[in-house]
Write a protein that holds these residues in place. Structure first.
Motif, PDB file in Angstrom:
ATOM      1  N   SER A 115       0.855  -1.185   0.000  1.00  0.00           N
ATOM      2  CA  SER A 115       0.000   0.000   0.000  1.00  0.00           C
ATOM      3  C   SER A 115       0.888   1.232   0.000  1.00  0.00           C
ATOM      4  O   SER A 115       2.033   1.192   0.468  1.00  0.00           O
ATOM      5  CB  SER A 115      -0.941   0.028   1.209  1.00  0.00           C
ATOM      6  OG  SER A 115      -0.202   0.193   2.411  1.00  0.00           O
ATOM      7  N   VAL A 116       0.360   2.318  -0.541  1.00  0.00           N
ATOM      8  CA  VAL A 116       1.125   3.566  -0.658  1.00  0.00           C
ATOM      9  C   VAL A 116       0.253   4.722  -0.199  1.00  0.00           C
ATOM     10  O   VAL A 116      -0.930   4.811  -0.555  1.00  0.00           O
ATOM     11  CB  VAL A 116       1.585   3.792  -2.115  1.00  0.00           C
ATOM     12  CG1 VAL A 116       2.203   5.169  -2.279  1.00  0.00           C
ATOM     13  CG2 VAL A 116       2.596   2.717  -2.522  1.00  0.00           C
ATOM     14  N   GLY A 117       0.853   5.590   0.605  1.00  0.00           N
ATOM     15  CA  GLY A 117       0.183   6.820   1.011  1.00  0.00           C
ATOM     16  C   GLY A 117       0.837   8.003   0.335  1.00  0.00           C
ATOM     17  O   GLY A 117       2.066   8.096   0.294  1.00  0.00           O
TER      18      GLY A 117
ATOM     19  N   VAL B 158      -3.561   3.976  -0.401  1.00  0.00           N
ATOM     20  CA  VAL B 158      -4.201   3.143  -1.410  1.00  0.00           C
ATOM     21  C   VAL B 158      -3.561   1.759  -1.422  1.00  0.00           C
ATOM     22  O   VAL B 158      -2.366   1.626  -1.700  1.00  0.00           O
ATOM     23  CB  VAL B 158      -4.069   3.788  -2.807  1.00  0.00           C
ATOM     24  CG1 VAL B 158      -4.822   2.952  -3.843  1.00  0.00           C
ATOM     25  CG2 VAL B 158      -4.586   5.223  -2.802  1.00  0.00           C
ATOM     26  N   PRO B 159      -4.343   0.712  -1.129  1.00  0.00           N
ATOM     27  CA  PRO B 159      -3.808  -0.642  -1.300  1.00  0.00           C
ATOM     28  C   PRO B 159      -3.599  -0.945  -2.781  1.00  0.00           C
ATOM     29  O   PRO B 159      -4.457  -0.653  -3.612  1.00  0.00           O
ATOM     30  CB  PRO B 159      -4.907  -1.536  -0.710  1.00  0.00           C
ATOM     31  CG  PRO B 159      -5.796  -0.620   0.073  1.00  0.00           C
ATOM     32  CD  PRO B 159      -5.710   0.711  -0.593  1.00  0.00           C
ATOM     33  N   ALA B 160      -2.473  -1.525  -3.112  1.00  0.00           N
ATOM     34  CA  ALA B 160      -2.190  -1.833  -4.512  1.00  0.00           C
ATOM     35  C   ALA B 160      -3.244  -2.762  -5.104  1.00  0.00           C
ATOM     36  O   ALA B 160      -3.611  -2.645  -6.276  1.00  0.00           O
ATOM     37  CB  ALA B 160      -0.800  -2.457  -4.642  1.00  0.00           C
ATOM     38  N   ALA B 161      -3.745  -3.682  -4.284  1.00  0.00           N
ATOM     39  CA  ALA B 161      -4.731  -4.642  -4.783  1.00  0.00           C
ATOM     40  C   ALA B 161      -6.024  -3.969  -5.215  1.00  0.00           C
ATOM     41  O   ALA B 161      -6.784  -4.526  -6.012  1.00  0.00           O
ATOM     42  CB  ALA B 161      -5.020  -5.704  -3.715  1.00  0.00           C
ATOM     43  N   GLN B 162      -6.289  -2.761  -4.681  1.00  0.00           N
ATOM     44  CA  GLN B 162      -7.498  -2.029  -5.039  1.00  0.00           C
ATOM     45  C   GLN B 162      -7.234  -0.929  -6.060  1.00  0.00           C
ATOM     46  O   GLN B 162      -8.161  -0.262  -6.512  1.00  0.00           O
ATOM     47  CB  GLN B 162      -8.102  -1.387  -3.783  1.00  0.00           C
ATOM     48  CG  GLN B 162      -8.554  -2.381  -2.727  1.00  0.00           C
ATOM     49  CD  GLN B 162      -9.804  -3.131  -3.146  1.00  0.00           C
ATOM     50  OE1 GLN B 162     -10.641  -2.616  -3.881  1.00  0.00           O
ATOM     51  NE2 GLN B 162      -9.936  -4.367  -2.691  1.00  0.00           N
TER      52      GLN B 162
ATOM     53  N   ARG C  91       4.207   9.614   0.975  1.00  0.00           N
ATOM     54  CA  ARG C  91       4.273   9.759   2.435  1.00  0.00           C
ATOM     55  C   ARG C  91       4.613   8.441   3.134  1.00  0.00           C
ATOM     56  O   ARG C  91       5.265   8.437   4.179  1.00  0.00           O
ATOM     57  CB  ARG C  91       2.935  10.284   2.959  1.00  0.00           C
ATOM     58  CG  ARG C  91       2.536  11.641   2.431  1.00  0.00           C
ATOM     59  CD  ARG C  91       3.535  12.714   2.795  1.00  0.00           C
ATOM     60  NE  ARG C  91       3.033  14.061   2.494  1.00  0.00           N
ATOM     61  CZ  ARG C  91       3.782  15.154   2.552  1.00  0.00           C
ATOM     62  NH1 ARG C  91       5.046  15.062   2.908  1.00  0.00           N
ATOM     63  NH2 ARG C  91       3.272  16.332   2.253  1.00  0.00           N
ATOM     64  N   GLN C  92       4.145   7.350   2.596  1.00  0.00           N
ATOM     65  CA  GLN C  92       4.451   6.060   3.217  1.00  0.00           C
ATOM     66  C   GLN C  92       4.343   4.961   2.162  1.00  0.00           C
ATOM     67  O   GLN C  92       3.625   5.089   1.178  1.00  0.00           O
ATOM     68  CB  GLN C  92       3.502   5.754   4.377  1.00  0.00           C
ATOM     69  CG  GLN C  92       2.050   5.521   3.944  1.00  0.00           C
ATOM     70  CD  GLN C  92       1.139   5.195   5.111  1.00  0.00           C
ATOM     71  OE1 GLN C  92       0.878   6.057   5.943  1.00  0.00           O
ATOM     72  NE2 GLN C  92       0.665   3.960   5.163  1.00  0.00           N
ATOM     73  N   ARG C  93       5.092   3.904   2.397  1.00  0.00           N
ATOM     74  CA  ARG C  93       5.054   2.725   1.530  1.00  0.00           C
ATOM     75  C   ARG C  93       5.190   1.504   2.422  1.00  0.00           C
ATOM     76  O   ARG C  93       6.178   1.369   3.144  1.00  0.00           O
ATOM     77  CB  ARG C  93       6.176   2.770   0.494  1.00  0.00           C
ATOM     78  CG  ARG C  93       6.270   1.511  -0.381  1.00  0.00           C
ATOM     79  CD  ARG C  93       7.491   1.554  -1.292  1.00  0.00           C
ATOM     80  NE  ARG C  93       7.714   0.261  -1.913  1.00  0.00           N
ATOM     81  CZ  ARG C  93       7.220  -0.112  -3.083  1.00  0.00           C
ATOM     82  NH1 ARG C  93       6.476   0.737  -3.776  1.00  0.00           N
ATOM     83  NH2 ARG C  93       7.460  -1.315  -3.575  1.00  0.00           N
ATOM     84  N   THR C  94       4.201   0.639   2.398  1.00  0.00           N
ATOM     85  CA  THR C  94       4.195  -0.578   3.201  1.00  0.00           C
ATOM     86  C   THR C  94       4.149  -1.772   2.269  1.00  0.00           C
ATOM     87  O   THR C  94       3.282  -1.842   1.384  1.00  0.00           O
ATOM     88  CB  THR C  94       2.970  -0.611   4.135  1.00  0.00           C
ATOM     89  OG1 THR C  94       2.984   0.549   4.972  1.00  0.00           O
ATOM     90  CG2 THR C  94       2.979  -1.869   4.985  1.00  0.00           C
ATOM     91  N   ASP C  95       5.101  -2.701   2.439  1.00  0.00           N
ATOM     92  CA  ASP C  95       5.109  -3.863   1.563  1.00  0.00           C
ATOM     93  C   ASP C  95       5.505  -5.147   2.284  1.00  0.00           C
ATOM     94  O   ASP C  95       5.830  -6.154   1.654  1.00  0.00           O
ATOM     95  CB  ASP C  95       6.053  -3.638   0.379  1.00  0.00           C
ATOM     96  CG  ASP C  95       7.492  -3.371   0.793  1.00  0.00           C
ATOM     97  OD1 ASP C  95       7.805  -3.511   1.994  1.00  0.00           O
ATOM     98  OD2 ASP C  95       8.316  -3.034  -0.085  1.00  0.00           O
ATOM     99  N   ASP C  96       5.444  -5.120   3.633  1.00  0.00           N
ATOM    100  CA  ASP C  96       5.937  -6.271   4.389  1.00  0.00           C
ATOM    101  C   ASP C  96       4.870  -6.947   5.237  1.00  0.00           C
ATOM    102  O   ASP C  96       5.185  -7.811   6.052  1.00  0.00           O
ATOM    103  CB  ASP C  96       7.112  -5.857   5.274  1.00  0.00           C
ATOM    104  CG  ASP C  96       6.742  -4.752   6.256  1.00  0.00           C
ATOM    105  OD1 ASP C  96       5.608  -4.228   6.175  1.00  0.00           O
ATOM    106  OD2 ASP C  96       7.596  -4.403   7.094  1.00  0.00           O
TER     107      ASP C  96
END
Length: 347
Positions: free
Chosen positions: A155-157, A232-236, A271-276
């Motif tokens: 997901s990316v903010g 935003v979740p990448a899957a969406q 602003r943020q990137r979550t991938d774990d």
């Protein structure tokens, strides 16, 4: 057979392809990817093969536009090397039984017609059909497998504003074309150098958007030219997950064409990137094969810098937004500015 041979002769006389200028320090290299290289001869051999076999490449040769083909060849070969690195890192391996089944009814057979309308698509298809077909299909498999692996966790903010969608409230101007692109690049550099200024500008633009919609008799007619707090979740995200918003590090500033608006530019701060860890989402929509492939390819974006990739300047510069080679930074489809850094089309 006469015409292709004649065109190959034109190619041989006009080249060694794709422009002028000095390249990387390694003599004879079209690109350097970590400890691997792509030779100028390798690129030239694919160009010659394309001109022999593909009507669209023959048309490019007759128009003295083989530099376009050369850039696409280098771009696809660079992505091939990056895919191998990413797949190894993520533990993704090819399913050769599936790939061989595809090869039995080879989807890459056949010519790309000379009258194909979209040059970018036609050139990429020419390169795909000119390369080794098993290698090309393996790349597609790996890209889609990478997408399957990252989509549940990514997901990316980001916060954003834009140039060219509405008039600037302070000047009344609404730049278009190259003026809008330059303004977007300049704004991105300002945002990267001064995060406080980015917060202030985007906040002000969000307030302006709210005011315009309140004043409008039809609020939905006012385009969403600014926004904040988007996660935003990448899957969406659908096709948005194919963009550099989902390939750029936290703190960087992305400039890219505003989705669905040909004359406007998006300027977004990551602003943020979550991938774990898994991202809680609603049921993810089904993705078509080309979108899934592009999402996987987008995950290669960080590797360009990590591996110190260099492109021979005779072909151009790396466009981090298009994930391909552009003739120059001015011709790129955008830029990614690192925190505190200057705008770059990666070179």
């Amino acid at each position: 057979m006469g015409r292709p041979r004649a065109l190959v002769a034109v190619v041989a006389g006009a080249l060694l392809l794709a422009g002028c200028g000095s390249g990387p320090s390694q003599v004879g290299a079209a690109a350097i990817i970590g400890d691997r290289s792509i030779s100028v001869d390798q690129v030239q051999n694919l160009i010659d093969k394309a001109v022999r076999e593909q009507p669209y490449a023959q048309k490019l040769a007759s128009e003295h536009k083989l530099d376009v083909l050369g850039r696409a060849v280098v771009g696809q070969l660079v992505l091939h090397e990056l895919l191998a690195k990413a797949a190894e890192k993520q533990g993704v391996t090819p399913n050769y039984a599936q790939i061989d089944t595809q090869l039995a009814n080879d989807p890459l057979n056949g010519p790309v017609p000379a009258d194909s309308g979209n040059e970018t698509q036609a050139v990429n298809l020419v390169v795909a059909r000119t390369r080794d077909h098993r290698e090309e299909l393996t790349d597609t498999f790996l890209a889609q497998s990478l997408a399957d692996k990252v989509l549940p966790n990514l997901s990316v903010g980001f916060d954003y504003t834009s140039i060219g969608l509405v008039a600037d409230p302070s000047t009344g101007a609404q730049p278009q074309g190259t003026e809008a692109k330059k303004a977007a690049f300049d704004l991105a550099r300002q945002f990267a150098a001064n995060p406080a200024a980015a917060n202030q500008r985007i906040g002000s633009d969000v307030q302006y958007l709210t005011a315009l919609r309140q004043q409008s008799g039809n609020p939905e007619s006012v385009p969403g030219f600014a926004g904040g707090g988007n996660v935003v979740p990448a899957a969406q995200a659908g096709t948005l997950a194919t963009t550099p918003l989902f390939g750029s590090p936290t703190g960087s500033v992305v400039v890219m064409p505003y989705p669905g608006e040909g004359n406007a530019w998006l300027v977004a701060v990551i602003r943020q990137r979550t991938d774990d860890k898994p991202v809680a989402t609603e049921k993810a929509p089904e993705l078509d094969a080309s979108t899934k492939t592009a999402i996987g390819m987008r995950q290669l974006q960080p590797l360009f810098d990590q591996l110190g990739v260099r492109i021979n300047k005779r072909y151009g510069v790396w466009d981090a937004v298009a994930m391909n080679v552009a003739p120059s930074a001015d011709a790129s489809q955008g830029t990614v500015v690192p925190p505190g850094g200057s705008g770059r089309t990666q070179q």
